[in-house]
Write a protein that holds these residues in place. Structure first.
Motif, short mmCIF file in Angstrom:
data_model
loop_
_atom_site.label_atom_id
_atom_site.label_comp_id
_atom_site.label_asym_id
_atom_site.label_seq_id
_atom_site.Cartn_x
_atom_site.Cartn_y
_atom_site.Cartn_z
N ARG A 102 45.07 31.67 84.59
CA ARG A 102 46.19 31.14 85.83
C ARG A 102 46.20 29.88 85.97
O ARG A 102 47.14 29.54 86.47
CB ARG A 102 45.55 32.06 86.82
CG ARG A 102 45.82 33.74 86.87
CD ARG A 102 46.67 34.16 87.80
NE ARG A 102 46.47 35.73 87.77
CZ ARG A 102 46.63 36.58 88.53
NH1 ARG A 102 46.73 36.21 89.85
NH2 ARG A 102 46.71 37.90 88.09
N THR A 103 45.09 29.23 85.48
CA THR A 103 45.25 27.80 85.56
C THR A 103 45.78 27.02 84.45
O THR A 103 46.26 25.99 84.42
CB THR A 103 43.77 27.03 85.76
OG1 THR A 103 43.01 27.47 84.38
CG2 THR A 103 42.99 27.65 86.94
N GLY A 104 45.88 27.66 83.29
CA GLY A 104 46.44 27.37 82.05
C GLY A 104 45.37 26.37 81.26
O GLY A 104 45.91 25.99 80.15
N GLY A 105 44.41 26.51 81.39
CA GLY A 105 43.15 25.72 80.87
C GLY A 105 42.61 26.67 79.67
O GLY A 105 42.15 26.07 78.52
N GLU A 106 42.87 27.90 79.63
CA GLU A 106 42.27 28.93 78.70
C GLU A 106 43.24 29.82 78.17
O GLU A 106 44.20 30.26 78.77
CB GLU A 106 41.13 29.67 79.19
CG GLU A 106 39.93 28.74 79.60
CD GLU A 106 39.93 28.35 80.97
OE1 GLU A 106 39.39 27.36 81.46
OE2 GLU A 106 40.96 28.98 81.73
#
Length: 166
Positions: A102-106
């Motif tokens: 949801r954060t876009g980091g993974e």
């Protein structure tokens, strides 16, 4: 050939479609009858099975039967980066699905790796460097979904499992 996945950008302005005929297309969503093609590209190596926009909508991720995760700029289709299976792999794993945190980091992807246990791969989205290979299921991993603390995987072995990103 069949359309295998659709995704709508987070802001609702674009629709992505991928298909077994190796085409990735991004359409403008200007209304119900809109047919304005923003961009398209043909992936020459294999069928494409899944697609998803990044949480901010700036990138489109796609994966297919050749085991390659590809990332394009949503605005113009410019290639951003790829993750290829390791060199020397006789039969690369088919990617059936993936999910972004949801954060876009993974990002995590799954499919048919042709060996047991079937794995789920996680990577950093900025580099697509694999951070984990999770021995997840006894049969093909078919689908992934994100939740606030991680993601879950569903398999042909009729199980659903929950995972943390790290």
């Amino acid at each position: 050939m069949s359309v295998t996945a659709l995704a709508i950008s987070p802001d609702g302005t674009a629709l992505a479609s991928v298909s077994h005929d190796k085409w990735v297309r991004v359409w403008e969503l200007g209304g119900l009858a809109s047919r304005a093609l923003r961009w398209e590209t043909e992936v020459r190596t294999s069928a494409i099975n899944h697609c998803q926009f990044s949480p901010d909508g700036s990138e489109l991720y796609a994966g297919g039967s050749d085991g390659i995760v590809r990332v394009w700029a949503t605005a113009d289709g410019a290639p951003r980066r790829e993750h290829e299976p390791p060199a020397g792999v006789i039969r690369p794993p088919s990617i059936f699905a993936f999910v972004l945190s949801r954060t876009g980091g993974e990002v995590a992807w799954c499919g048919n790796a042709w060996v047991v246990p079937y794995e789920v791969y996680t990577a950093e989205t900025k580099t697509l460097r694999v951070t984990r290979r999770i021995p997840a299921h006894a049969e093909e991993v078919m689908i992934l979904a994100a939740y606030p603390g991680g993601f879950c995987s569903g398999s042909a072995d009729r199980t659903v499992k929950f995972w943390d990103w790290r």
